[in-house]
Design a protein around this motif. Structure first.
Motif, PDB file in Angstrom:
ATOM      1  N   ALA B 268       0.833  -1.204   0.000  1.00  0.00           N
ATOM      2  CA  ALA B 268       0.000   0.000   0.000  1.00  0.00           C
ATOM      3  C   ALA B 268       0.871   1.257   0.000  1.00  0.00           C
ATOM      4  CB  ALA B 268      -0.937  -0.015   1.212  1.00  0.00           C
ATOM      5  N   GLU B 269       1.928   1.256   0.815  1.00  0.00           N
ATOM      6  CA  GLU B 269       2.808   2.440   0.868  1.00  0.00           C
ATOM      7  C   GLU B 269       3.442   2.707  -0.486  1.00  0.00           C
ATOM      8  OE1 GLU B 269       5.446   1.710   4.137  1.00  0.00           O
ATOM      9  OE2 GLU B 269       3.987   2.441   5.610  1.00  0.00           O
ATOM     10  N   LEU B 270       3.862   1.638  -1.140  1.00  0.00           N
ATOM     11  CA  LEU B 270       4.499   1.783  -2.451  1.00  0.00           C
ATOM     12  C   LEU B 270       3.533   2.403  -3.466  1.00  0.00           C
ATOM     13  CD1 LEU B 270       6.889   1.259  -4.347  1.00  0.00           C
ATOM     14  CD2 LEU B 270       6.027  -1.076  -4.680  1.00  0.00           C
ATOM     15  N   LEU B 271       2.322   1.865  -3.525  1.00  0.00           N
ATOM     16  CA  LEU B 271       1.391   2.327  -4.556  1.00  0.00           C
ATOM     17  C   LEU B 271       0.816   3.709  -4.216  1.00  0.00           C
ATOM     18  CD1 LEU B 271      -0.066   2.002  -7.185  1.00  0.00           C
ATOM     19  CD2 LEU B 271      -1.668   0.422  -6.098  1.00  0.00           C
ATOM     20  N   TYR B 272       0.382   3.910  -2.962  1.00  0.00           N
ATOM     21  CA  TYR B 272      -0.132   5.240  -2.599  1.00  0.00           C
ATOM     22  C   TYR B 272       0.986   6.282  -2.712  1.00  0.00           C
ATOM     23  CZ  TYR B 272      -4.646   3.448  -0.865  1.00  0.00           C
ATOM     24  OH  TYR B 272      -5.891   2.888  -0.769  1.00  0.00           O
ATOM     25  N   GLY B 273       2.193   5.881  -2.366  1.00  0.00           N
ATOM     26  CA  GLY B 273       3.329   6.803  -2.477  1.00  0.00           C
ATOM     27  C   GLY B 273       3.471   7.301  -3.910  1.00  0.00           C
ATOM     28  N   ASN B 336      -3.976 -10.884  -0.327  1.00  0.00           N
ATOM     29  CA  ASN B 336      -2.766 -11.528   0.197  1.00  0.00           C
ATOM     30  C   ASN B 336      -1.922 -12.215  -0.872  1.00  0.00           C
ATOM     31  OD1 ASN B 336      -3.727 -10.661   2.618  1.00  0.00           O
ATOM     32  ND2 ASN B 336      -4.317 -12.684   3.394  1.00  0.00           N
ATOM     33  N   ALA B 337      -2.560 -12.728  -1.920  1.00  0.00           N
ATOM     34  CA  ALA B 337      -1.798 -13.490  -2.916  1.00  0.00           C
ATOM     35  C   ALA B 337      -1.060 -12.592  -3.908  1.00  0.00           C
ATOM     36  CB  ALA B 337      -2.721 -14.448  -3.672  1.00  0.00           C
ATOM     37  N   VAL B 338      -1.296 -11.286  -3.818  1.00  0.00           N
ATOM     38  CA  VAL B 338      -0.553 -10.331  -4.652  1.00  0.00           C
ATOM     39  C   VAL B 338       0.735  -9.973  -3.896  1.00  0.00           C
ATOM     40  CG1 VAL B 338      -0.569  -7.970  -5.542  1.00  0.00           C
ATOM     41  CG2 VAL B 338      -2.606  -9.421  -5.802  1.00  0.00           C
ATOM     42  N   SER B 339       1.863 -10.118  -4.557  1.00  0.00           N
ATOM     43  CA  SER B 339       3.133  -9.888  -3.860  1.00  0.00           C
ATOM     44  C   SER B 339       3.583  -8.431  -4.002  1.00  0.00           C
ATOM     45  CB  SER B 339       4.206 -10.812  -4.428  1.00  0.00           C
ATOM     46  OG  SER B 339       4.505 -10.405  -5.748  1.00  0.00           O
ATOM     47  N   LEU B 340       4.528  -8.060  -3.146  1.00  0.00           N
ATOM     48  CA  LEU B 340       5.135  -6.729  -3.260  1.00  0.00           C
ATOM     49  C   LEU B 340       5.786  -6.569  -4.632  1.00  0.00           C
ATOM     50  CD1 LEU B 340       5.905  -4.057  -1.866  1.00  0.00           C
ATOM     51  CD2 LEU B 340       7.913  -5.194  -0.898  1.00  0.00           C
ATOM     52  N   ALA B 341       6.368  -7.642  -5.147  1.00  0.00           N
ATOM     53  CA  ALA B 341       6.988  -7.576  -6.480  1.00  0.00           C
ATOM     54  C   ALA B 341       5.946  -7.284  -7.558  1.00  0.00           C
ATOM     55  CB  ALA B 341       7.706  -8.897  -6.781  1.00  0.00           C
ATOM     56  N   ALA B 345       6.030  -4.052  -9.954  1.00  0.00           N
ATOM     57  CA  ALA B 345       5.965  -4.128 -11.418  1.00  0.00           C
ATOM     58  C   ALA B 345       4.961  -3.111 -11.956  1.00  0.00           C
ATOM     59  CB  ALA B 345       5.580  -5.545 -11.855  1.00  0.00           C
ATOM     60  N   LEU B 346       3.830  -2.983 -11.262  1.00  0.00           N
ATOM     61  CA  LEU B 346       2.821  -2.009 -11.687  1.00  0.00           C
ATOM     62  C   LEU B 346       3.350  -0.585 -11.529  1.00  0.00           C
ATOM     63  CD1 LEU B 346      -0.120  -1.219 -12.495  1.00  0.00           C
ATOM     64  CD2 LEU B 346      -0.650  -1.251 -10.040  1.00  0.00           C
ATOM     65  N   VAL B 347       3.980  -0.322 -10.406  1.00  0.00           N
ATOM     66  CA  VAL B 347       4.499   1.029 -10.151  1.00  0.00           C
ATOM     67  C   VAL B 347       5.560   1.393 -11.198  1.00  0.00           C
ATOM     68  CG1 VAL B 347       5.840   2.406  -8.500  1.00  0.00           C
ATOM     69  CG2 VAL B 347       3.836   1.100  -7.719  1.00  0.00           C
ATOM     70  N   ASP B 348       6.358   0.428 -11.596  1.00  0.00           N
ATOM     71  CA  ASP B 348       7.334   0.681 -12.674  1.00  0.00           C
ATOM     72  C   ASP B 348       6.627   1.131 -13.951  1.00  0.00           C
ATOM     73  OD1 ASP B 348       9.511   0.116 -11.124  1.00  0.00           O
ATOM     74  OD2 ASP B 348       9.791  -1.933 -11.885  1.00  0.00           O
ATOM     75  N   VAL B 349       5.513   0.458 -14.272  1.00  0.00           N
ATOM     76  CA  VAL B 349       4.771   0.829 -15.488  1.00  0.00           C
ATOM     77  C   VAL B 349       4.181   2.229 -15.326  1.00  0.00           C
ATOM     78  CG1 VAL B 349       2.857   0.219 -17.016  1.00  0.00           C
ATOM     79  CG2 VAL B 349       4.283  -1.587 -16.043  1.00  0.00           C
ATOM     80  N   MET B 350       3.691   2.538 -14.128  1.00  0.00           N
ATOM     81  CA  MET B 350       3.137   3.881 -13.896  1.00  0.00           C
ATOM     82  C   MET B 350       4.218   4.942 -14.117  1.00  0.00           C
ATOM     83  SD  MET B 350       0.855   3.001 -10.504  1.00  0.00           S
ATOM     84  CE  MET B 350       0.008   4.553 -10.292  1.00  0.00           C
ATOM     85  N   ARG B 351       5.424   4.665 -13.613  1.00  0.00           N
ATOM     86  CA  ARG B 351       6.528   5.626 -13.779  1.00  0.00           C
ATOM     87  C   ARG B 351       6.878   5.786 -15.251  1.00  0.00           C
ATOM     88  NH1 ARG B 351       9.743   2.936  -8.990  1.00  0.00           N
ATOM     89  NH2 ARG B 351       8.839   4.077  -7.233  1.00  0.00           N
ATOM     90  N   GLU B 352       6.945   4.650 -15.921  1.00  0.00           N
ATOM     91  CA  GLU B 352       7.282   4.684 -17.347  1.00  0.00           C
ATOM     92  C   GLU B 352       6.224   5.480 -18.114  1.00  0.00           C
ATOM     93  OE1 GLU B 352       7.892   0.775 -19.045  1.00  0.00           O
ATOM     94  OE2 GLU B 352       7.789   1.586 -21.101  1.00  0.00           O
TER      95      GLU B 352
END
Lengths: 366, 366
Positions: B268-273, B336-341, B345-352
């Motif tokens: 959550a911190e990664l994505l909301y961040g 729970n079955a969604v990993s931090l990785a 991966a999604l956040v990388d695409v958002m940045r790109e």
């Protein structure tokens, strides 16, 4: 471990090709990159599964567009609730044919929602035969409920007389087992765990005329009308269970209802033939016209035979023949996925058991 | 086909080891010589599955023997029906906190069975934040119903104030996602298709005190008391669905609730961040204390971004991020079955995507 010859009454044995296809789809469904268990209930892949299911039910039951095919959660007992909720208004009475335990429970469930009447019953004689079809129905009857096959007692309706009221049939244990005129029913339904797959899914096929009636206001989840309007996705559908039903429907179509009926008849003739000439095994249902082709129930002439026979079956890789806890004895369920060869294997064991058992004369002489 | 990174809201992604175990059991369960789909619901193998499920729920939720664990057919919506049927008697009122669409529908369903009252609501503001906790409840309130996590809008109750009436919580989308004091609830329940497996199964955990109350006579299928007394097998249980829940519970225990919570917080911190510092993506929920760790909802500052972003995600093997049809935009479900990785991966695409998008100044200059 070798696969068992499985005569359980339900959850029943499934065809091996269906299990293999399902195992594959559990890892990945087609080229979706996801498991079938992860398909979205409102997505296109599951939409196609549902549509194919519905089309196959129409085709295999020989019914027209005047029927809605609905896939629901739960088993037969949730239908026992929903039928009176939807179709038994105040001032009317629900008529039930009491031909076995499930027929009886269906009526008991309906009594929570309105007036009920048993219009025919063989309860007094332990459901060992079918009751007489009712000569007439109450004028106020909203519907007549029938259980087409009585799993616990091994009786089945082969000829269903005319009915002046909407006829609702629980076909949980004999759906798609024979050619049958389904257009006679206002509604028919089945829990899936016999000829349609796995528990947790029920099929309800409802004539559109019935959906125009509404006995009482109901939340969408419990309303056939709402479920039909929402194409079985009022809520998150049982995606894996309905996919299993699709695999069963495809397998059924591939074999064809006429061929299935032919094999079911051959299976029944073989087993009842053995019972009728046995000096140890005794069929429960003596009236041949009432005998079920799906569940063959029998006892032995001596309780002492029961455990040794079960043990001999187990040694021959055969399971699932213990009778229901209400009746004891034996019950051999021969749904569509049970082959003639499976039944022949059982009959061979029965013969061997008889050959090894001392004749009654010798035993008396001990 | 490579397995997708799947952020669907439910049916949700499942852990690969669970899918592999299930595929194996579909072909053969242990040394039974039958598929798990063919296990008898009253047999010993399934009895052991149920017992282990119940013990794991007690352990993972930290609750004592004063709670009954019940496995039911259907999803959350059947519970929306059963809760008022069982716990809302005449003369009482059911209090609902209206924090989202499912909370609202739970109340609407209850209205079929008795008097209801919304005691707090954020409907007027599009459920973009949690409503104020009610200062007091009606004296006649039979219970207070709460949805702990609102999937469609991405809000979640992190601190739940004291409650003077029996508190009933729908935890469908955040059960077992965090350490939580479950002993505060008179009942909590969850549809299984998020953190507990597949659709077609619901878990209900009910305090025994509640089972002594009976709002009205009910057929056993719809009665928590009867379901508890029959150990979840009033009828043929959803054997494959409950076995899948067991695999999920074992997987959850192996990881541990504290570790799961830690990873959920990091996700959550990664994505909301990323959302909070984005010049393109806009989080739906601005109040940080109300934000869901399970479902992160956001839009873009220009509708024209939506399809290109979806397309870019698809090229990166990412699916399931479209918002609910009620809200549009995006929703990233991180059960729970969604990993931090996966989230990284999604956040990388958002940045790109941001890097490739012209800055607002440049765009205005076009």
């Amino acid at each position: 471990m070798k696969r068992k010859i499985n005569f359980n009454a339900g959850p029943a044995t499934l065809p091996e090709p269906v299990l293999q296809e399902l195992a594959k789809a559990t890892l990945q469904y087609g080229k979706t990159g996801t498991s079938v268990l992860e398909l979205q209930h409102r997505g296109s892949a599951f939409g196609e599964i549902l549509e194919e299911c519905n089309a196959l039910v129409h085709e295999l039951c020989g019914i027209g567009p005047e029927y809605e095919v609905i896939w629901l959660h739960g088993g037969g007992r949730l239908q026992f609730c929903m039928i009176p909720m939807n179709f038994l208004p105040e001032g009317k009475v629900a008529a039930y044919i009491d031909s076995g335990q499930w027929a009886h429970e269906a009526m008991q469930y309906a009594a929570y929602y309105g007036d009920t009447k048993i219009v025919a019953s063989s309860r007094e004689s332990g459901y060992a035969h079918l009751p007489q079809w009712p000569a007439r129905l109450p004028a106020k009857a909203a519907y007549l409920h029938l259980t087409t096959n009585n799993t616990i007692y091994g009786t089945q309706w082969h000829d269903i007389p005319a009915c002046s009221k909407p006829l609702i049939a629980d076909m949980s244990s004999d759906i798609l087992s024979r050619r049958h005129d389904h257009s006679r029913y206002a509604m028919f339904y089945a829990a899936a765990q016999k000829n349609l797959g796995v528990p947790g899914v029920a099929l309800a096929v409802v004539h559109k005329d019935m959906l125009r009636k509404a006995a009482r206001p109901l939340p969408p989840m419990l309303s056939y009308k709402a479920q039909a309007a929402e194409r079985s996705v009022v809520n998150t559908a049982n995606v894996p269970g309905i996919y299993t039903a699709l695999l069963m429907l495809r397998w059924t179509k591939q074999r064809g209802i006429a061929a299935i009926e032919k094999e079911n008849t051959a299976k029944a003739e073989l087993l009842y033939g053995q019972l009728d000439k046995s000096r140890i095994f005794v069929p429960r249902v003596s009236e041949k016209a009432h005998r079920s082709q799906m569940n063959v129930c029998f006892t032995t002439n001596d309780m002492a035979h029961e455990q040794p026979f079960l043990d001999m079956c187990a040694r021959h890789n055969i399971i699932g023949i213990k009778g229901h806890r209400y009746t004891g004895g034996f019950r051999v369920s021969m749904y569509n996925a049970v082959s003639l060869a499976d039944v022949a294997a059982l009959v061979d064991v029965m013969r061997e058991f008889e050959d090894l058992s001392p004749s009654p004369l010798l035993r008396r002489g001990r």
